[in-house]
Structures are given as C-alpha cells and as structure tokens.
Scaffold this motif. Structure first.
Motif, PDB file in Angstrom:
ATOM      1  N   UNK A  92       0.816  -1.194   0.025  1.00  0.00           N
ATOM      2  CA  UNK A  92      -0.025   0.111   0.126  1.00  0.00           C
ATOM      3  C   UNK A  92       0.730   1.245  -0.178  1.00  0.00           C
ATOM      4  N   UNK A  93       0.814   2.020  -1.064  1.00  0.00           N
ATOM      5  CA  UNK A  93       1.630   3.378  -1.137  1.00  0.00           C
ATOM      6  C   UNK A  93       1.051   4.333  -0.507  1.00  0.00           C
ATOM      7  N   UNK A  94      -0.155   4.476   0.217  1.00  0.00           N
ATOM      8  CA  UNK A  94      -0.812   5.339   1.055  1.00  0.00           C
ATOM      9  C   UNK A  94      -0.020   5.556   2.337  1.00  0.00           C
ATOM     10  N   UNK A  95       0.356   4.445   2.874  1.00  0.00           N
ATOM     11  CA  UNK A  95       1.000   4.265   4.230  1.00  0.00           C
ATOM     12  C   UNK A  95       2.349   3.808   4.133  1.00  0.00           C
ATOM     13  N   UNK A  96       2.763   3.806   2.975  1.00  0.00           N
ATOM     14  CA  UNK A  96       4.162   3.262   2.703  1.00  0.00           C
ATOM     15  C   UNK A  96       4.573   1.882   3.398  1.00  0.00           C
ATOM     16  N   UNK A  97       3.708   1.116   3.425  1.00  0.00           N
ATOM     17  CA  UNK A  97       3.868  -0.133   4.264  1.00  0.00           C
ATOM     18  C   UNK A  97       3.780  -1.222   3.429  1.00  0.00           C
ATOM     19  N   UNK A  98       4.371  -2.356   3.949  1.00  0.00           N
ATOM     20  CA  UNK A  98       4.648  -3.599   2.921  1.00  0.00           C
ATOM     21  C   UNK A  98       4.018  -4.755   3.737  1.00  0.00           C
ATOM     22  N   UNK A  99       2.845  -4.596   4.697  1.00  0.00           N
ATOM     23  CA  UNK A  99       2.240  -5.348   5.719  1.00  0.00           C
ATOM     24  C   UNK A  99       1.061  -6.027   4.529  1.00  0.00           C
ATOM     25  N   UNK A 100       1.207  -7.219   4.422  1.00  0.00           N
ATOM     26  CA  UNK A 100      -0.017  -8.170   3.964  1.00  0.00           C
ATOM     27  C   UNK A 100      -0.604  -9.039   4.707  1.00  0.00           C
ATOM     28  N   UNK A 101      -1.385  -8.663   5.738  1.00  0.00           N
ATOM     29  CA  UNK A 101      -2.112  -9.359   6.652  1.00  0.00           C
ATOM     30  C   UNK A 101      -2.842  -8.460   7.723  1.00  0.00           C
ATOM     31  N   UNK A 102      -2.960  -8.941   8.771  1.00  0.00           N
ATOM     32  CA  UNK A 102      -3.973  -8.182   9.745  1.00  0.00           C
ATOM     33  C   UNK A 102      -3.261  -8.268  11.031  1.00  0.00           C
ATOM     34  N   UNK A 103      -3.251  -6.943  11.909  1.00  0.00           N
ATOM     35  CA  UNK A 103      -2.920  -6.867  13.071  1.00  0.00           C
ATOM     36  C   UNK A 103      -4.102  -6.715  13.915  1.00  0.00           C
ATOM     37  N   UNK A 104      -3.760  -7.243  15.196  1.00  0.00           N
ATOM     38  CA  UNK A 104      -5.097  -7.208  16.033  1.00  0.00           C
ATOM     39  C   UNK A 104      -4.701  -6.769  17.420  1.00  0.00           C
ATOM     40  N   UNK A 105      -4.906  -5.715  17.913  1.00  0.00           N
ATOM     41  CA  UNK A 105      -4.553  -5.263  19.534  1.00  0.00           C
ATOM     42  C   UNK A 105      -5.724  -5.413  20.324  1.00  0.00           C
ATOM     43  N   UNK A 106      -6.000  -6.044  21.554  1.00  0.00           N
ATOM     44  CA  UNK A 106      -6.931  -6.181  22.378  1.00  0.00           C
ATOM     45  C   UNK A 106      -6.695  -5.894  23.816  1.00  0.00           C
ATOM     46  N   UNK A 107      -7.542  -5.492  24.587  1.00  0.00           N
ATOM     47  CA  UNK A 107      -7.246  -5.815  25.981  1.00  0.00           C
ATOM     48  C   UNK A 107      -8.619  -5.637  26.760  1.00  0.00           C
ATOM     49  N   UNK A 108      -8.688  -6.431  27.883  1.00  0.00           N
ATOM     50  CA  UNK A 108      -9.761  -6.174  28.636  1.00  0.00           C
ATOM     51  C   UNK A 108      -9.362  -6.269  29.966  1.00  0.00           C
ATOM     52  N   UNK A 109      -9.599  -5.176  30.982  1.00  0.00           N
ATOM     53  CA  UNK A 109      -9.360  -4.915  32.227  1.00  0.00           C
ATOM     54  C   UNK A 109     -10.398  -4.790  33.100  1.00  0.00           C
ATOM     55  N   UNK A 110     -10.182  -5.250  34.205  1.00  0.00           N
ATOM     56  CA  UNK A 110     -11.033  -4.918  35.639  1.00  0.00           C
ATOM     57  C   UNK A 110     -10.160  -3.583  36.511  1.00  0.00           C
ATOM     58  N   UNK A 111     -11.045  -2.823  36.517  1.00  0.00           N
ATOM     59  CA  UNK A 111     -10.613  -1.502  37.117  1.00  0.00           C
ATOM     60  C   UNK A 111     -11.164  -0.994  38.294  1.00  0.00           C
ATOM     61  N   UNK A 112     -10.448  -0.240  39.242  1.00  0.00           N
ATOM     62  CA  UNK A 112     -11.151   0.388  40.314  1.00  0.00           C
ATOM     63  C   UNK A 112     -10.746   1.773  40.093  1.00  0.00           C
ATOM     64  N   UNK A 113     -11.874   2.886  40.313  1.00  0.00           N
ATOM     65  CA  UNK A 113     -11.690   4.336  40.107  1.00  0.00           C
ATOM     66  C   UNK A 113     -12.294   5.158  41.013  1.00  0.00           C
ATOM     67  N   UNK A 114     -11.448   6.270  41.163  1.00  0.00           N
ATOM     68  CA  UNK A 114     -12.060   7.228  42.386  1.00  0.00           C
ATOM     69  C   UNK A 114     -12.423   8.284  41.383  1.00  0.00           C
ATOM     70  N   UNK A 115     -13.803   8.970  41.398  1.00  0.00           N
ATOM     71  CA  UNK A 115     -14.046   9.994  40.650  1.00  0.00           C
ATOM     72  C   UNK A 115     -14.744  11.096  41.608  1.00  0.00           C
ATOM     73  N   UNK A 116     -14.460  12.350  40.840  1.00  0.00           N
ATOM     74  CA  UNK A 116     -14.981  13.553  41.679  1.00  0.00           C
ATOM     75  C   UNK A 116     -15.845  14.561  40.557  1.00  0.00           C
ATOM     76  N   UNK A 117     -16.936  14.730  40.728  1.00  0.00           N
ATOM     77  CA  UNK A 117     -18.079  15.724  39.683  1.00  0.00           C
ATOM     78  C   UNK A 117     -17.875  17.051  40.465  1.00  0.00           C
TER      79      UNK A 117
END
Length: 118
Positions: A92-117
């Motif tokens: 692909x010349x748009x992104x000057x890339x030679x990748x022929x395939x797929x990249x998947x990045x994923x994450x699932x997290x359990x989080x605790x948060x403190x919030x102030x409005x």
C-alpha cells in the motif's frame, strides 16, 4: 491517535512507519441512577475506515458501578475493553507499508476508579 509500527527481526534493522490518525468515533453513553448512592455508567465507542486495500476498526466499551460517598466523590468498579483491528490486503503506497495481513490489538481490564464531579 498516533501510530508507529515497526517490523523486523531482533537485532536487525526494522521497517518503521508512523502517522497520526484522527479517529472521530460514534459514541453511545448512558448513566443510570439505580439509587441515590449507586450509579451505573456505560460507554461504547465505534470507528471504521476503509481506504483502498486498507481497512481498520476500533471498538471500545466500559461498564462501571459507582458508589457515591459524598456530593461529588464516587468509588467505582468496572470493566473496560478495547480492540483495534487493522487489515492490509497488499502493498500500500498510502501508508508506505509492506504489510500483507492483519494486526489485532485487544485488552480487557478490571479497574477500580475514584471520581469527583464538580
């Protein structure tokens, strides 16, 4: 959203590309007051783009249960997840890339948060 991608073997020169991708996402957000003290928050973000042989999607969502301690202080427990899926079918010349395939990045997290409005 800035991206930098590098491909190569350890100790060898790597092919690197970097670019900034503006990501206008479609967003759905809900806040439900279960009681005066308990609040349920949810958010969903979606993005999809296709340019020539390049396609990409971003999906993120979260769900929190918040407990109100005082007027503006909340303590919450929840889950967050995101997935970035990039596919390039050929050189692909748009992104000057030679990748022929797929990249998947994923994450699932359990989080605790403190919030102030204000």
């Amino acid at each position: 959203m800035p991206f930098e991608v590098g491909v190569g073997e350890s100790g060898q020169a790597k092919t690197k590309n970097s670019f900034v991708a503006p990501l206008p996402t479609f967003k759905l957000k809900a806040e439900i007051n279960l009681t005066q003290k308990w609040i349920l928050n949810s958010e969903l973000n979606l993005f999809y783009i296709k340019i020539g042989s390049f396609s990409g999607k971003v999906f993120s969502n979260n769900l929190y249960a918040d407990y109100r301690f005082d007027n503006g202080f909340f303590l919450g427990l929840g889950i967050e997840a995101f997935k970035i899926d990039i596919k390039l079918d050929e050189d692909n010349t748009i992104f000057e890339s030679e990748l022929d395939g797929r990249v998947i990045l994923a994450n699932q997290s359990l989080l605790m948060r403190l919030r102030y409005d204000l």
